[in-house]
Design a protein around this motif. Structure first.
Motif, short mmCIF file in Angstrom:
data_model
loop_
_atom_site.label_atom_id
_atom_site.label_comp_id
_atom_site.label_asym_id
_atom_site.label_seq_id
_atom_site.Cartn_x
_atom_site.Cartn_y
_atom_site.Cartn_z
N TYR A 217 0.86 -1.19 0.00
CA TYR A 217 0.00 0.00 0.00
C TYR A 217 0.90 1.24 0.00
O TYR A 217 1.41 1.65 1.03
CB TYR A 217 -0.91 0.00 1.23
CG TYR A 217 -1.82 -1.21 1.27
CD1 TYR A 217 -3.01 -1.22 0.56
CD2 TYR A 217 -1.46 -2.34 1.99
CE1 TYR A 217 -3.84 -2.32 0.58
CE2 TYR A 217 -2.29 -3.46 2.02
CZ TYR A 217 -3.47 -3.44 1.31
OH TYR A 217 -4.28 -4.54 1.33
N HIS A 218 1.08 1.83 -1.16
CA HIS A 218 2.08 2.89 -1.27
C HIS A 218 1.48 4.28 -1.41
O HIS A 218 2.20 5.27 -1.42
CB HIS A 218 3.03 2.62 -2.44
CG HIS A 218 2.35 2.60 -3.78
ND1 HIS A 218 2.20 3.73 -4.54
CD2 HIS A 218 1.77 1.59 -4.48
CE1 HIS A 218 1.57 3.42 -5.66
NE2 HIS A 218 1.29 2.14 -5.65
N THR A 219 0.14 4.40 -1.51
CA THR A 219 -0.49 5.71 -1.60
C THR A 219 -1.94 5.61 -1.15
O THR A 219 -2.49 4.51 -1.02
CB THR A 219 -0.43 6.25 -3.05
OG1 THR A 219 -0.86 7.62 -3.07
CG2 THR A 219 -1.35 5.44 -3.99
N LEU A 220 -2.54 6.76 -0.86
CA LEU A 220 -3.97 6.78 -0.55
C LEU A 220 -4.75 6.27 -1.74
O LEU A 220 -4.49 6.66 -2.88
CB LEU A 220 -4.41 8.20 -0.21
CG LEU A 220 -5.91 8.42 0.01
CD1 LEU A 220 -6.37 7.73 1.28
CD2 LEU A 220 -6.22 9.92 0.08
N GLY A 221 -5.71 5.39 -1.50
CA GLY A 221 -6.50 4.85 -2.60
C GLY A 221 -7.95 4.65 -2.22
O GLY A 221 -8.39 4.98 -1.11
N TYR A 222 -8.70 4.07 -3.14
CA TYR A 222 -10.14 3.93 -3.01
C TYR A 222 -10.55 2.54 -3.50
O TYR A 222 -9.77 1.84 -4.14
CB TYR A 222 -10.85 5.02 -3.83
CG TYR A 222 -10.22 6.38 -3.66
CD1 TYR A 222 -10.52 7.16 -2.56
CD2 TYR A 222 -9.28 6.85 -4.59
CE1 TYR A 222 -9.91 8.40 -2.38
CE2 TYR A 222 -8.68 8.08 -4.41
CZ TYR A 222 -8.99 8.85 -3.31
OH TYR A 222 -8.38 10.06 -3.14
#
Length: 378
Positions: A217-222
């Motif tokens: 998980y390397h960035t904010l996501g949806y």
């Protein structure tokens, strides 16, 4: 006007269900990937597509992938569905409302240019009713000012713009496959990207911000992934898209011809492209503005669908409050073309799957209402 599913699509869906295949996979199942590939190919060999679960998700993740964040400004048209502003606000950014040009009622490019500040990061034209915005001019403006161009093509897939199509001018373009759209599969969306790198970013953000690893998980996501059944239905809609566009354009031509001897004025397609007519917008003459609801009710009484278009963005209460708090509210006095036009507008249907004979009956129903209305004119 429901989803028309052919036997091949029905068999494919039954096969997925009977074999207990996954209805969704983390990076897109095989049918979703095929839908992406064929959708991208429809728009050109250099395009890249990522399937998502709605048109609003497509807008949101496009802006997020473009790096839009708190305090940034995104120029949006006054005449638009509210999702164009919602997606901006969800990122903490500020939608700056731009007036319409008076011919096709799409975004006024010169007005947009006047709104660019050092906080502007993107321009988001909306191809409302299937009418493409002036994309060549907007592309030139964005290139000159270092801005991102995000097309809201949710109502205008495949709309001709010169030798190109909507979606091929923007850095990102968002599409919707909700009910009544040209391609409809219950709900779903697509992001069309100019580069493979941008598509990888969108795909990661649409899947919780994950990288290639299971726990990466390397960035904010949806959670915006498209399920396989939606992709299967969407593929059939894509195969029928050109025919659906032709049906809608034929219905629009019947309206234009049938209303030619009245004072009702269908909004014309722009000079720089052609419309694919998600709906047909029609302008009442000024003398009948106060009777718009009568017109809509009377058309409904003829068993033909009609409604007032979505209110201008400046008239959405929560959005007006949000913008006033940031000193960026632009109301009807700042968007005079949009405000004046919206007061006179009503819409009639052109699809989906509207047979020519039903379109002709719809035109006659509107003509009948016009005769009744104009006979009662003061």
């Amino acid at each position: 006007m429901t989803t028309h599913l052919g036997p091949a699509a029905r068999l494919r869906i039954a096969g997925v269900l009977e074999r207990h295949e996954p209805l969704s996979e983390y990076y897109g199942g095989p049918w979703a990937r095929r839908f992406e590939d064929e959708f991208a190919r429809y728009h050109g060999a250099d395009r890249h597509a990522v399937a998502v679960n709605s048109g609003t998700s497509a807008l949101h993740v496009s802006l997020a992938a473009a790096g839009i964040g708190p305090g940034d400004e995104v120029i949006v048209p006054a005449l638009a569905f509210v999702a164009a502003a919602t997606a901006v606000v969800q990122l903490g950014a500020v939608p700056v409302i731009c007036d319409a040009e008076p011919h096709s009622l799409t975004m006024d490019v010169r007005a947009a240019e006047a709104l660019v500040t050092d906080r502007t990061r993107a321009i988001l034209p909306v191809h409302l009713w299937g009418h493409p915005a002036d994309l060549a001019s907007l592309r030139a403006l964005c290139d000159a000012r270092g801005l991102v161009l995000v097309e809201d093509a949710c109502q205008a897939p495949g709309a001709p713009v010169g030798a190109a199509r909507t979606g091929t001018f923007g850095d990102f373009a968002a599409y919707s496959f909700a009910n009544r759209k040209h391609i409809h599969c219950g709900d779903g969306g697509m992001v069309l990207c100019r580069t493979a790198e941008a598509a990888r970013t969108v795909r990661s953000m649409a899947n919780f911000g994950k990288g290639p690893g299971w726990d990466d998980y390397h960035t904010l996501g949806y959670n915006y992934r498209m399920v396989e059944v939606s992709a299967l239905i969407g593929l059939e809609g894509l195969a029928d898209l050109d025919d659906e566009i032709a049906r809608r354009q034929h219905a629009a031509s019947l309206y234009r011809q049938g209303l030619r001897d009245t004072d009702l004025a269908p909004v014309p397609a722009p000079a720089w492209g052609d419309s694919v007519y998600f709906k047909m917008p029609v302008l009442l003459p000024e003398r009948h503005v106060a009777r718009r609801q009568f017109v809509i009710d009377a058309i409904h009484a003829e068993n033909v669908s009609s409604r007032i278009p979505h209110r201008p963005l400046f008239a959405v209460p929560w959005l007006a409050e949000y913008l006033r708090a940031r000193g960026r509210y632009r109301g009807p006095e700042d968007c005079r073309v949009a405000a004046s036009a919206h007061a006179r507008l009503f819409e009639v249907e052109t699809g989906p799957h509207l047979p020519a004979e039903e379109a002709a009956r719809s035109v006659e129903a509107v003509r009948k209402v016009w005769r009744q209305l104009d006979g009662q004119a003061p």
